[in-house]
Scaffold this motif. Structure first.
Motif, mmCIF file in Angstrom:
data_model
loop_
_atom_site.group_PDB
_atom_site.id
_atom_site.type_symbol
_atom_site.label_atom_id
_atom_site.label_comp_id
_atom_site.label_asym_id
_atom_site.label_seq_id
_atom_site.Cartn_x
_atom_site.Cartn_y
_atom_site.Cartn_z
ATOM 1 N N MET B 1 0.837 -1.195 0.000
ATOM 2 C CA MET B 1 0.000 0.000 0.000
ATOM 3 C C MET B 1 0.873 1.247 0.000
ATOM 4 N N THR B 2 0.414 2.268 -0.656
ATOM 5 C CA THR B 2 1.172 3.505 -0.729
ATOM 6 C C THR B 2 0.834 4.400 0.456
ATOM 7 N N GLY B 3 1.863 4.962 1.085
ATOM 8 C CA GLY B 3 1.630 5.864 2.208
ATOM 9 C C GLY B 3 1.253 7.251 1.750
ATOM 10 N N LEU B 4 1.974 7.724 0.722
ATOM 11 C CA LEU B 4 1.706 9.063 0.205
ATOM 12 C C LEU B 4 2.034 9.078 -1.274
ATOM 13 N N GLU B 5 1.160 9.640 -2.057
ATOM 14 C CA GLU B 5 1.431 9.780 -3.482
ATOM 15 C C GLU B 5 1.131 11.206 -3.921
ATOM 16 N N LEU B 6 2.162 11.857 -4.473
ATOM 17 C CA LEU B 6 1.993 13.209 -5.013
ATOM 18 C C LEU B 6 2.170 13.143 -6.516
ATOM 19 N N ASP B 21 5.676 20.862 -9.836
ATOM 20 C CA ASP B 21 5.532 19.561 -10.492
ATOM 21 C C ASP B 21 6.264 18.435 -9.763
ATOM 22 N N ILE B 22 6.000 18.316 -8.491
ATOM 23 C CA ILE B 22 6.639 17.256 -7.696
ATOM 24 C C ILE B 22 5.928 15.937 -7.966
ATOM 25 N N GLU B 23 6.704 14.897 -8.239
ATOM 26 C CA GLU B 23 6.163 13.539 -8.342
ATOM 27 C C GLU B 23 6.842 12.734 -7.248
ATOM 28 N N LEU B 24 6.065 12.188 -6.346
ATOM 29 C CA LEU B 24 6.676 11.457 -5.231
ATOM 30 C C LEU B 24 5.722 10.378 -4.773
ATOM 31 N N SER B 25 6.265 9.183 -4.598
ATOM 32 C CA SER B 25 5.443 8.100 -4.084
ATOM 33 C C SER B 25 6.206 7.437 -2.942
ATOM 34 N N VAL B 26 5.619 7.421 -1.751
ATOM 35 C CA VAL B 26 6.276 6.831 -0.589
ATOM 36 C C VAL B 26 5.501 5.602 -0.174
ATOM 37 N N GLU B 27 6.236 4.470 -0.108
ATOM 38 C CA GLU B 27 5.555 3.200 0.143
ATOM 39 C C GLU B 27 5.561 2.870 1.636
ATOM 40 N N GLN B 28 4.738 1.891 1.973
ATOM 41 C CA GLN B 28 4.732 1.310 3.305
ATOM 42 C C GLN B 28 6.118 0.768 3.632
ATOM 43 N N GLY B 29 6.559 0.939 4.878
ATOM 44 C CA GLY B 29 7.841 0.380 5.284
ATOM 45 C C GLY B 29 9.018 1.278 4.988
ATOM 46 N N GLU B 30 8.764 2.416 4.345
ATOM 47 C CA GLU B 30 9.858 3.339 4.064
ATOM 48 C C GLU B 30 9.990 4.361 5.188
ATOM 49 N N CYS B 31 11.265 4.675 5.510
ATOM 50 C CA CYS B 31 11.520 5.785 6.423
ATOM 51 C C CYS B 31 12.205 6.852 5.588
ATOM 52 N N LEU B 32 11.413 7.829 5.148
ATOM 53 C CA LEU B 32 11.910 8.801 4.185
ATOM 54 C C LEU B 32 12.401 10.062 4.885
ATOM 55 N N GLN B 150 -1.425 8.404 18.058
ATOM 56 C CA GLN B 150 -2.481 8.461 17.037
ATOM 57 C C GLN B 150 -2.534 7.153 16.245
ATOM 58 N N GLU B 151 -1.423 6.384 16.270
ATOM 59 C CA GLU B 151 -1.319 5.060 15.636
ATOM 60 C C GLU B 151 -1.904 5.035 14.224
ATOM 61 N N THR B 152 -1.310 5.873 13.383
ATOM 62 C CA THR B 152 -1.770 5.972 12.004
ATOM 63 C C THR B 152 -0.794 5.241 11.091
ATOM 64 N N PRO B 153 -1.225 4.787 9.930
ATOM 65 C CA PRO B 153 -0.306 4.119 8.998
ATOM 66 C C PRO B 153 0.811 5.042 8.523
ATOM 67 N N VAL B 154 0.544 6.342 8.455
ATOM 68 C CA VAL B 154 1.553 7.292 7.992
ATOM 69 C C VAL B 154 1.900 8.248 9.133
ATOM 70 N N GLN B 179 9.251 2.012 13.485
ATOM 71 C CA GLN B 179 7.882 2.219 12.997
ATOM 72 C C GLN B 179 7.798 1.822 11.522
ATOM 73 N N ALA B 180 8.790 2.272 10.758
ATOM 74 C CA ALA B 180 8.798 1.977 9.327
ATOM 75 C C ALA B 180 8.941 0.469 9.099
ATOM 76 N N ARG B 181 9.859 -0.156 9.838
ATOM 77 C CA ARG B 181 10.070 -1.602 9.654
ATOM 78 C C ARG B 181 8.805 -2.394 9.970
ATOM 79 N N SER B 182 7.998 -1.885 10.920
ATOM 80 C CA SER B 182 6.776 -2.621 11.272
ATOM 81 C C SER B 182 5.635 -2.293 10.311
ATOM 82 N N GLY B 183 5.944 -1.646 9.187
ATOM 83 C CA GLY B 183 4.924 -1.482 8.154
ATOM 84 C C GLY B 183 4.299 -0.110 8.052
ATOM 85 N N HIS B 184 4.767 0.854 8.870
ATOM 86 C CA HIS B 184 4.256 2.215 8.744
ATOM 87 C C HIS B 184 5.045 2.960 7.668
#
Lengths: 329, 251
Positions: B1-6, B21-32, B150-154, B179-184
């Protein structure tokens, strides 16, 4: 803790309400007075109780609750312990409406002309503030709009006094502006009660949003608080309560500022918990002050608003000093 | 699942675009880690992506309804604001507000989330303390705990490590990467290149309204990029604990 505080305040309000019913120049014995209130025959005692003392005590509760709750809501929204209900200019504008009614003689023509003119002033103020403050939900524009409206209402009130050709009308205006609950009828209660109840319900429902604002506007917005809607609810709720309170009682200062400040430590500073507590605390304070004006100088018609300011200001000095000593300011 | 998509994402401040014109996709499990010099638009990118300021283009988070968004992403602003002298536990409990039904009191599930957040940030002994009387660094940790509760996915945090002592900086970054390793999905703006290199799985460098570099820390933090974007020289070394980046001078 919070339940206990609300219970204590409720008992205090009830006790003061009873005392307020039992005090007056008619000099009725307590048992006799209460019996006359309940029995309802057409005797003079019943008339005194039902037409003079009961509306006075009820209005003290309503006006006090309105000022206390509106003050707590303003402080919660602006995250500032120095905020007070008059800040958005509604009380000043309501006073201007009343002053115009007094000056034009409109108020003398009909008993309800004054409160309705004051309510009209409050509504006008709300419209101007909402138009000035703009669509995005910032609090700074709201304060600025409120200050501008207050200043204009104050200037126009001064203008009316300035140009008043009639010294009696001018004196009446000055006395009215000091704030009082003397010689009010049940009609005044019925005018104020719906607005105060409605405004109170609107503000009490925002409690959780004020809690979220503890973390700042940005964090609150990210937690699902619609800032624009919250500001609208705040303006309408405060205006409805304070406009109605000013319409029936005149300008009564310091209650909305001091009551939330006194009660804050007892609710652990949570804005939502402070709302109901401040409503009860405000009712208790105004009842107390209204009893005091009758006991201290029964013959001189001491004005309620004068007393609350005289007692409230030094109390506020003390609170500021205490807060500073604790290093919180 | 995608955490954030711009997609095609631009933000204007006045007449000129701060981000284009930012294009950015941050996936689950990433610590960006979001890097960039002052004024590069790190905070602007995050606030606009959340829908807290006007923007053009698509943001998957800003598109969500208000209530849904509050359950999807927790946001820690850079200005650490605590308006009232409430105690630490009450403050952290504010993180549960988005999960409460109207009029409902926090339940056992909420208390468990609050306890977890307190434990993660090592704030057990602080529970009854008045939040406004804590030091700046302690307040920062309490506010991070609020966002965790708040225990949110992102999780989106603006300079979370600023003002923390070295031990708490490392503990915080370990918490975020766990947090990222556990799927956030974790998105953090940072200035400390060393911390970013050590703990983030991916770095995005903002520069002149666009993305100057995007990828794993070892690929992004090159001498050329540091010179071009940050105007610094740095000592870069691949150590046992991951890349070590230490700025040594200004160019």
């Amino acid at each position: 803790m919070r339940r206990a505080l609300l219970a204590v305040l409720a008992v205090l309000v009830l006790a003061l309400f009873s005392v307020s019913l039992l005090i007056g120049p008619a000099g009725l014995a307590p048992a006799e007075a209460l019996l006359a209130l309940i029995r309802g025959d057409a005797l003079a005692e019943t008339l005194v109780m039902r037409e003079i003392r009961l509306p006075r005590a009820l209005l003290a509760v309503l006006v006090g609750a309105a000022l206390g709750l509106a003050g707590a809501a303003m402080q919660g929204y602006l995250r500032n312990p120095l905020a007070e209900p008059g800040l958005i200019g509604v009380s000043g504008s309501a006073a201007l409406g009343a002053v115009i009614a007094l000056q034009t003689g409109f108020a003398a023509a009909h008993m309800l002309a004054l409160p309705f003119a004051a309510l009209a002033g409050a509504v006008l103020a709300v419209l101007i503030i909402l138009a000035l403050a703009g669509p995005r939900g910032g609090s700074i524009t709201l304060i600025l709009a409120g200050i501008a409206v207050s200043a204009l209402a104050g200037a126009l009130t001064a203008l009316v006094l300035n140009l008043s050709p009639n010294p009696f009308a001018a004196a009446e205006i000055v006395f009215w502006m000091m704030g009082s609950l003397q010689d009010r009828s049940m009609t005044h209660v019925w005018i104020a009660a719906p607005f105060i109840a409605l405004g109170g319900a609107v503000l009490l429902l925002q409690g959780r949003k004020f809690d979220a604002l503890t973390l700042g506007e940005d964090a609150a917005a990210s937690m699902g608080v619609h800032l624009g809607r919250l500001r609208l609810a705040l303006v309408l709720g405060v205006a409805s309560m304070v406009g109605a309170a000013t319409a029936v009682a005149g300008a009564i200062g310091f209650v909305g500022l001091v009551v939330p400040h006194i009660l804050r430590p007892f609710v652990g500073a949570r804005p939502s918990a402070l709302l109901p507590a401040s409503a009860l605390g405000g009712a208790a304070l105004v009842l107390m002050a209204d009893i005091a004006v009758r006991v201290i100088l029964p013959t001189r018609d001491l004005k309620l608003g004068v007393l609350t300011a005289i007692v409230g200001a030094p109390l506020f000095f003390h609170l500021i000093y205490k807060t500073r000593m604790q290093g919180q300011l | 699942m995608t955490g954030l998509e711009l997609k095609d994402f631009s933000v204007a401040r006045g007449p000129c675009d701060v981000l284009r014109d930012i294009e950015l996709s941050v996936e689950q499990g990433e610590c960006l880690g979001l890097l960039g010099p002052n004024g590069a638009g790190k905070t602007t990118l995050m606030r606009a992506a959340l829908g807290l300021m006007p923007h053009r283009g698509e943001s998957s988070l800003a598109n969500l309804p208000l209530k849904e968004r509050a359950k999807t992403v927790a946001w820690l602003p850079q200005t650490r604001e605590i308006a009232w002298p409430v105690n630490v536990e009450t403050l952290i409990a504010l993180g549960r507000l988005p999960h409460l039904a109207p009029g409902a009191k926090p339940g056992a599930q909420d208390q468990a989330a609050i306890d977890r957040a307190i434990e993660r940030m090592g704030l057990e002994s602080f529970r009854p303390r008045i939040a406004t009387q804590l030091s700046g660094g302690e307040q920062a940790r309490v506010l991070i705990a609020r966002a965790l509760a708040q225990e949110t996915p992102v999780l989106m945090v603006d300079e979370p490590a600023a003002g923390l002592d070295p031990a708490h900086q490392i503990t915080l970054m370990e918490t975020l990467s766990a947090q990222a390793r556990s799927g956030h999905t974790v998105i953090a703006s940072m200035h400390d290149l060393g911390l970013a290199a050590r703990f983030c799985t991916r770095l995005v460098v903002l520069w002149q309204g666009g993305i100057a570099a995007d990828g794993p820390p070892a690929h992004v933090l090159t001498p050329e990029l540091l010179a071009k974007v940050f105007h610094i020289r740095a000592h870069i070394e691949l150590g046992e604990d991951g890349p070590i980046v230490q700025p040594v001078g200004v160019i």
